[in-house]
Each structure stands twice: as structure tokens, then as C-alpha cells.
Enzyme design. Structure first.
Site, PDB file in Angstrom:
ATOM      1  N   ASP A   7      40.023  44.830  41.662  1.00 62.74           N
ATOM      2  CA  ASP A   7      39.753  45.627  42.947  1.00 62.74           C
ATOM      3  C   ASP A   7      38.973  44.434  43.823  1.00 62.74           C
ATOM      4  O   ASP A   7      38.260  43.314  43.066  1.00 62.74           O
ATOM      5  CB  ASP A   7      39.064  46.598  42.929  1.00 62.74           C
ATOM      6  N   GLU A  66      33.940  36.586  35.930  1.00 64.07           N
ATOM      7  CA  GLU A  66      33.427  36.524  37.170  1.00 64.07           C
ATOM      8  C   GLU A  66      33.043  35.100  37.597  1.00 64.07           C
ATOM      9  O   GLU A  66      32.729  34.261  36.716  1.00 64.07           O
ATOM     10  CB  GLU A  66      32.003  37.294  37.146  1.00 64.07           C
ATOM     11  N   HIS A  91      38.415  42.192  37.248  1.00 62.24           N
ATOM     12  CA  HIS A  91      38.751  43.534  37.771  1.00 62.24           C
ATOM     13  C   HIS A  91      39.653  43.205  38.885  1.00 62.24           C
ATOM     14  O   HIS A  91      39.583  41.900  39.364  1.00 62.24           O
ATOM     15  CB  HIS A  91      37.563  44.203  38.310  1.00 62.24           C
ATOM     16  N   HIS A 106      31.691  38.538  48.623  1.00 69.28           N
ATOM     17  CA  HIS A 106      31.442  39.752  49.414  1.00 69.28           C
ATOM     18  C   HIS A 106      30.980  39.190  50.767  1.00 69.28           C
ATOM     19  O   HIS A 106      30.104  39.865  51.232  1.00 69.28           O
ATOM     20  CB  HIS A 106      30.091  40.156  48.697  1.00 69.28           C
ATOM     21  N   GLU A 155      35.627  48.038  39.733  1.00 67.72           N
ATOM     22  CA  GLU A 155      34.486  47.121  39.116  1.00 67.72           C
ATOM     23  C   GLU A 155      33.333  47.361  40.459  1.00 67.72           C
ATOM     24  O   GLU A 155      32.273  47.466  40.031  1.00 67.72           O
ATOM     25  CB  GLU A 155      34.602  45.903  38.704  1.00 67.72           C
ATOM     26  N   GLU A 156      33.931  47.290  41.518  1.00 64.88           N
ATOM     27  CA  GLU A 156      32.963  46.892  42.874  1.00 64.88           C
ATOM     28  C   GLU A 156      32.288  48.385  43.084  1.00 64.88           C
ATOM     29  O   GLU A 156      31.460  48.342  44.143  1.00 64.88           O
ATOM     30  CB  GLU A 156      34.013  46.587  43.904  1.00 64.88           C
TER      31      GLU A 156
END
Length: 388
Positions: A82, A169, A80, A356, A144-145
Site C-alpha cells: 500500500d 523500507e 508493504h 509521504h 502498513e500505512e
């Protein structure tokens, strides 16, 4: 520094320097098109046919599907474009500038997961001049987030299609074949306000919500006793009562109350089946307490995911990495790619523990092993004839 390593650093710098925050808050949400526009020429230079696909209903959001080679099988390397939002003031360096220190590369998206694109392209560059017997597809998705709208759009369009898919990931280069699903649900109760001195003047939404909480706690216990999977560290489905808002003053009967909760089902459990079970438990409370009660989803949900332990991709990645395929709690786009008929696993550089949060990084020690591993996958799935 080798030219290949220099190319990886150049791509990393460009990707990290291109903000593509995905957020449920409009003032933070950004288009991912600038990242797509970075990837596009790099892939075309290697001979990929590149398609940029707008995500219907989501202006400014795009998927990229880049294909090299033809045939019925092949390999998808997916990620992804983003990132989550960040707090620059909490970082020790600019999150939008690749910073090297302590044998690590710091920046927003280094491990989650823009860094994977640079390494996948580097692996493809090693092989692109050889005759491809089956296609290599590099897939870059949007949002995706938050909503996973990019992956959902691919399912709706029925593409891309290949034999196997690896989602990059951050897993420390260990294969992941299972994860829980994720549901975010809400309960809204409309009662009737009135003076607190006489309960008959109203219908207390907080009293009704007490009944809702009791039912959900009982439901959680029943799920834990009925469903277990010891491959997961938390072996049962979880139901978290996340936040509640109701009422406005002690001397007023509460006229409105809302609850939001998170449910993480195990593989084999149906999102719609769980929603229906919640409805059946909660709907009778409306008549019991004399209120209006509504249950609804905060987003469509992420299905739980599982690839068989004996699938070809599982066995191939276990052989190449020396690690047994595991299960994780976090959600990915894997169930959506799996819906397209692909043998799907999750494997990429970095650790979810660095994602994150401030000072996200990708350890330099993960870079070369990841490129080597992806090259072996490309050889296995794309440079050999399709099995019949």
C-alpha cells in the site's frame, strides 16, 4: 540497457501504475489486490509457490506469501503493497506513472515501498535456478500505512517462518535494527453544560481537560528522565499533545472535550504498561472535577523494535554494507515479524525523506547496489545448508 534492468523497469512501471492507497478515510481507501495480482505471476514464473491470504476483517485487503525452496531456516524479504494518499496537483508528474528524470524514478511508492519488490524479484531471478538449501520467502503485506492489519494477521496465523527477515523500507541501504513504537491515544471528557454565569450549574469539561493536560505533561517529563537511549537522535520517549476539541460558545459551560495525543516509546517499554500508567494518572480526575472521563486507543499501536547488535543478521548486514546498524524514529512492521521468531532488520533503497510527499522518487544509483546486496543475502541464507 540490459534485459535485467529492462525487467526491473517493467515491474516498476506496473507497480507504480497500480493504485493501492491505504487510508483511514473510506472514500480514499483502495484494495491492494491489484498489486498482489501483479506480483503473483512474476513470482510463479521463477518457481515460487504463491499463496494469497485474505486479511480477516478487512475486505479487499490481502497478503502474499511466495516461497522458493524448503527447510527450517531461510530468508524473508518483506514489504508493504500500500501507499499513503497523495495530492496529484502538487506533483511535477503523474504520481501513478513511473517518470524518469534527473537520474531518478518518480512515482507514488517508488521508495515507500513498491520499488523494493521489483528489486527483490530481480535478485531472486539471479538465483532461482540454483539448488535452494533453505527457503526464500517474498512477503507482501496490506495496510502498513494505516492499521498494519496485514502484519497483525500474519502474527495471528503464525506465519511466515524463516531464520531472518529483511524489510525493504527506505533506509539508503543502511541497516536499521531499532525503532521507537507508536501509540495514538485519546481522552474523552463528558461534563455538563450550563449557563456560564453560574459555574455550579454544570461541570466544565475544559476545566477537567486542563487537569488532564497537566498530568500528561508531568508524565512526559517523568518518562524523559527515566528512559533514554542515545542510539536515537531524539534519545527519550516523546509525548505529543496533537489536537483538542471542546465546547461551542463562550457563554456556555463546556459539556464535552476530547484530546488526542501521540506517544513514541523506546525499545523495552510496554504499550500496555504505558496505557495503564495513563489510566492511573487520569482516572482520579473524573471524581475531582465531577465529570465522566474515558481513555482509549485510536489504533492498537506499533510496539517498539530492537534486534541485538550482535545478532547474526545485524553482523551480516553490517559486513555486507560497511555500515553500522542504526536506529530510526519511524515505525515499521518489524516488531510483528520479530514476534514470529525471526531475526529481523530493516534495509531498503531510497530515503524516508522522500516518502509521504509530492515527487517521491527512487534514485537510480540505489537500484543495482540493492539488487547486488539482496543477491548476497539470498546466497548466504538460502543457498547454503542450514546451521545445526
Amino acid at each position: 540497457m540490459s534485459s535485467a534492468h529492462a525487467d526491473i523497469l517493467k515491474m516498476l512501471k506496473a507497480l507504480i501504475g497500480t493504485a493501492s492507497i491505504s487510508s483511514t478515510h473510506a472514500h480514499q481507501d483502495l484494495s491492494n489486490l491489484p498489486v498482489i495480482e501483479q506480483l503473483h505471476p512474476w513470482l510463479e514464473a521463477l518457481g515460487f509457490e504463491v499463496e494469497v491470504m485474505p486479511v480477516p476483517g478487512h475486505p479487499g485487503k490481502y497478503n502474499l506469501i511466495a516461497s522458493l525452496g524448503q527447510g527450517p531456516g531461510g530468508l524473508v524479504l518483506a514489504g508493504h503493497t500500500d501507499t499513503v494518499p497523495c495530492n496529484p496537483e502538487l506533483w511535477n508528474s503523474d504520481p501513478f506513472q513511473l517518470t524518469e528524470r534527473d537520474n531518478r524514478f518518480y512515482g507514488l511508492g517508488t521508495c515507500d515501498m513498491k520499488g523494493f519488490f521489483a528489486l527483490a524479484i530481480a535478485a531472486a531471478a539471479r538465483c532461482h535456478q540454483q539448488p535452494f538449501k533453505q527457503p526464500l520467502i517474498i512477503l507482501a503485506t496490506a495496510d502498513e500505512e494505516t492499521s498494519m492489519s496485514g502484519a497483525r494477521a500474519l502474527v495471528a496465523a503464525g506465519r511466515p517462518l524463516a531464520r531472518a527477515a529483511v524489510i525493504g523500507e527506505p533506509t539508503g541501504l543502511k541497516p536499521i535494527r531499532m525503532h521507537k513504537g507508536m501509540m495514538m491515544e485519546a481522552v474523552r471528557i463528558e461534563g455538563r453544560s450550563g449557563h456560564s454565569s453560574d459555574p455550579s450549574l454544570g461541570a466544565n469539561a475544559l476545566d477537567a481537560m486542563h487537569g488532564v493536560l497537566s498530568e500528561l505533561i508531568q508524565f512526559r517529563q517523568e518518562l524523559a528522565s527515566k528512559y533514554q537511549n542515545t542510539d536515537f537522535r531524539v534519545s527519550v520517549p516523546t509525548l505529543n499533545l496533537g489536537c483538542i476539541h471542546g465546547g461551542d460558545n463562550p457563554n456556555r459551560i463546556c459539556g464535552r472535550c476530547e484530546l488526542e495525543f501521540d506517544l513514541r516509546p523506546l525499545p523495552g517499554m510496554s504499550l500496555e504498561g504505558l496505557r495503564e500508567a495513563v489510566h492511573q494518572r487520569l482516572d482520579p480526575l473524573a471524581e475531582q472535577f465531577g465529570v465522566q472521563l474515558e481513555t482509549f486507543s485510536l489504533f492498537p499501536g506499533i510496539p517498539p523494535f530492537a534486534t541485538p547488535a550482535d545478532s547474526e543478521l545485524t553482523l551480516t548486514l553490517e559486513r555486507l554494507t560497511g555500515h553500522r546498524a542504526e536506529a530510526v524514529a519511524f515505525g515499521t512492521e518489524a516488531p510483528f515479524l520479530q514476534q514470529l521468531g525471526m531475526d529481523t532488520l530493516i534495509l531498503g533503497p531510497g530515503s524516508i525523506n522522500q516518502a509521504h510527499q509530492p515527487d517521491e522518487y527512487l534514485d537510480q544509483a540505489q537500484i543495482q547496489p540493492c539488487v547486488d546486496l539482496l543477491e548476497k543475502l539470498i546466497i548466504h541464507y538460502c543457498l547454503t545448508p542450514a546451521r545445526t
